[in-house]
Design a protein around this motif. Structure first.
Motif, PDB file in Angstrom:
ATOM      1  N   ARG A   4      61.749  68.784  37.424  1.00  0.00           N
ATOM      2  CA  ARG A   4      60.945  67.748  36.802  1.00  0.00           C
ATOM      3  C   ARG A   4      59.725  67.498  37.684  1.00  0.00           C
ATOM      4  O   ARG A   4      59.701  67.876  38.857  1.00  0.00           O
ATOM      5  CB  ARG A   4      61.778  66.468  36.664  1.00  0.00           C
ATOM      6  CG  ARG A   4      62.990  66.637  35.761  1.00  0.00           C
ATOM      7  CD  ARG A   4      63.926  65.455  35.851  1.00  0.00           C
ATOM      8  NE  ARG A   4      65.064  65.594  34.961  1.00  0.00           N
ATOM      9  CZ  ARG A   4      66.112  64.771  34.942  1.00  0.00           C
ATOM     10  NH1 ARG A   4      66.151  63.740  35.782  1.00  0.00           N
ATOM     11  NH2 ARG A   4      67.105  64.967  34.115  1.00  0.00           N
ATOM     12  N   ASP A   5      58.727  66.814  37.132  1.00  0.00           N
ATOM     13  CA  ASP A   5      57.473  66.647  37.868  1.00  0.00           C
ATOM     14  C   ASP A   5      57.669  65.946  39.204  1.00  0.00           C
ATOM     15  O   ASP A   5      57.104  66.351  40.222  1.00  0.00           O
ATOM     16  CB  ASP A   5      56.437  65.906  37.004  1.00  0.00           C
ATOM     17  CG  ASP A   5      56.954  64.579  36.437  1.00  0.00           C
ATOM     18  OD1 ASP A   5      58.134  64.246  36.656  1.00  0.00           O
ATOM     19  OD2 ASP A   5      56.156  63.883  35.780  1.00  0.00           O
ATOM     20  N   TYR A   6      58.500  64.901  39.230  1.00  0.00           N
ATOM     21  CA  TYR A   6      58.691  64.161  40.469  1.00  0.00           C
ATOM     22  C   TYR A   6      59.495  64.973  41.490  1.00  0.00           C
ATOM     23  O   TYR A   6      59.316  64.813  42.701  1.00  0.00           O
ATOM     24  CB  TYR A   6      59.375  62.815  40.203  1.00  0.00           C
ATOM     25  CG  TYR A   6      60.775  62.917  39.636  1.00  0.00           C
ATOM     26  CD1 TYR A   6      61.883  63.020  40.477  1.00  0.00           C
ATOM     27  CD2 TYR A   6      60.992  62.892  38.266  1.00  0.00           C
ATOM     28  CE1 TYR A   6      63.162  63.109  39.964  1.00  0.00           C
ATOM     29  CE2 TYR A   6      62.271  62.979  37.745  1.00  0.00           C
ATOM     30  CZ  TYR A   6      63.351  63.090  38.596  1.00  0.00           C
ATOM     31  OH  TYR A   6      64.616  63.182  38.076  1.00  0.00           O
ATOM     32  N   GLN A   7      60.370  65.854  40.988  1.00  0.00           N
ATOM     33  CA  GLN A   7      61.123  66.717  41.908  1.00  0.00           C
ATOM     34  C   GLN A   7      60.204  67.748  42.548  1.00  0.00           C
ATOM     35  O   GLN A   7      60.301  68.018  43.749  1.00  0.00           O
ATOM     36  CB  GLN A   7      62.263  67.418  41.165  1.00  0.00           C
ATOM     37  CG  GLN A   7      63.381  66.476  40.729  1.00  0.00           C
ATOM     38  CD  GLN A   7      64.366  67.156  39.806  1.00  0.00           C
ATOM     39  OE1 GLN A   7      64.005  67.957  38.951  1.00  0.00           O
ATOM     40  NE2 GLN A   7      65.647  66.827  39.970  1.00  0.00           N
ATOM     41  N   GLN A   8      59.301  68.313  41.741  1.00  0.00           N
ATOM     42  CA  GLN A   8      58.354  69.289  42.282  1.00  0.00           C
ATOM     43  C   GLN A   8      57.417  68.635  43.288  1.00  0.00           C
ATOM     44  O   GLN A   8      57.113  69.210  44.342  1.00  0.00           O
ATOM     45  CB  GLN A   8      57.537  69.920  41.142  1.00  0.00           C
ATOM     46  CG  GLN A   8      56.608  71.038  41.590  1.00  0.00           C
ATOM     47  CD  GLN A   8      57.365  72.183  42.234  1.00  0.00           C
ATOM     48  OE1 GLN A   8      58.231  72.795  41.606  1.00  0.00           O
ATOM     49  NE2 GLN A   8      57.054  72.492  43.490  1.00  0.00           N
TER      50      GLN A   8
END
Length: 348
Positions: A4-8
């Motif tokens: 997900r964007d926040y994980q990346q």
């Protein structure tokens, strides 16, 4: 698995931090996918002949979850060891393994002596600590183990973006009998929290157990949930009362044999059980998005324990508009809502 964007974003920040610091702690809310981040970090570390990884956790559920996740990412077991801190502290041969990266799950426990020796045992290794709650009840700092804290979004932001479930919160009134009982607790255990023996004497009484059920019946009847009890006797009393009212439920605690625990969890996931009454088992590492309510029947002075408990219900699930938090012991009056802003950096 696609991040997900926040994980990346967090993964990128982590590798930048490692350029300057040996030991990094990452804070992400319960249910935000820290184990997936862990696996992806390993995959980008070029694990091979010159790189090896040790992943450490303190509960079997956490170890099983980690093993399943790294397997899903196609990471070989050959250069990645997943071990319990209990085994490492007793295994004198562990020093023969020389990891280049040590990852500690639920790293708010890392101040314990059993964890501290890991930094001494492998002085050349990089460290990564993962937690939703970088805080300790006694206020101890983590800065002698971790060089820097990387914070993720707030819980409210995760809810707004649809990555965590919204919630409805029902709390005991400040002037209620239950809160009078909580306020009467004076003794503290070795960890600084309420003493379990006194909690049980004051709160494990028929009228309080009955009130727990009446709260469940009024707000959550028919829903699937988890109840957090004080000790095994308290849990058995709650489960017995619920069962006599026709609720399919069971008790799980540290004395429940592993095979039986796995069977009960499978029955719960398959809707053959509606309610799990547990004692300090499903605070960390229990991943069941379908949880529709959390019932807090155990007082605590620990912010970490509070957030870890309510966080078990905040995973998103299809057909679940929100999770219902039944706060029968008034933790809201001590800690506020799960979405309240918290200064993790100061606690760190």
């Amino acid at each position: 698995m696609v991040l997900r964007d926040y994980q990346q974003e967090m993964l990128s920040r982590l590798f930048v931090a490692w350029q300057r610091h040996r030991s990094v702690m990452v804070q992400m809310p319960t249910g935000a996918g820290k184990t997936v981040l862990l696996a992806k970090a390993i995959g980008q570390c070029a694990v091979g002949e010159k790189e090896s990884v040790l992943i450490v956790a303190h509960r079997r559920e956490l170890l099983d979850q980690i093993r399943a996740t790294i397997k899903a990412f196609g990471i070989s077991d050959g250069t990645v060891r997943v071990e319990s801190i209990q085994k490492l502290s007793k295994d004198s041969s562990a020093s023969a393994f020389a990891p280049s990266l040590v990852i500690i799950d639920e790293a708010h426990h890392a101040l314990a002596k059993t964890y501290r020796v890991l930094w001494e045992r492998w002085p050349e290794a990089r460290f990564l600590g993962l937690t939703a709650t970088p805080c300790r009840l006694g206020g101890e700092a983590f800065t002698d183990l971790f060089d820097v804290l990387l914070e993720s979004w707030s819980i409210q932001t995760f809810i707004d973006k649809g990555w965590l479930s919204d919630f409805e919160y029902v709390s005991a009134r400040p002037d209620s009998e239950m809160m009078r009982r909580v306020r009467s607790l004076k003794k503290r255990g070795a960890d600084g929290d309420y003493q379990p023996k006194e909690m049980a004497a004051v709160m494990d009484v028929p009228e309080s157990v009955r009130h727990l059920y009446l709260t469940y019946r009024q707000f959550a009847e028919g829903k699937k949930g988890i109840v957090y009890a004080i000790d095994r006797r308290h849990a058995l009393h709650i489960a017995d009362f619920y069962q006599r009212q026709g609720v399919s439920c069971c008790v799980i605690d540290s004395k429940t044999p592993a095979a039986e625990r796995e069977l009960l969890v499978r029955d719960y996931q398959a809707d053959r059980l509606k309610v799990l009454v547990n004692v300090d088992i499903f605070i960390e590492g229990f991943d069941c998005p379908e949880v529709e309510f959390i019932q807090l029947a155990r007082p605590t002075l620990s912010l970490a324990k509070y957030l870890q408990q309510v966080g078990r219900g905040m995973r998103v699930s299809e057909g679940k508009p929100h999770v219902l938090i039944l706060d029968n012991v008034g933790l809201y009056q001590t800690f506020g809502l799960p979405t309240d802003e918290r200064d993790w950096r100061q606690m760190f």
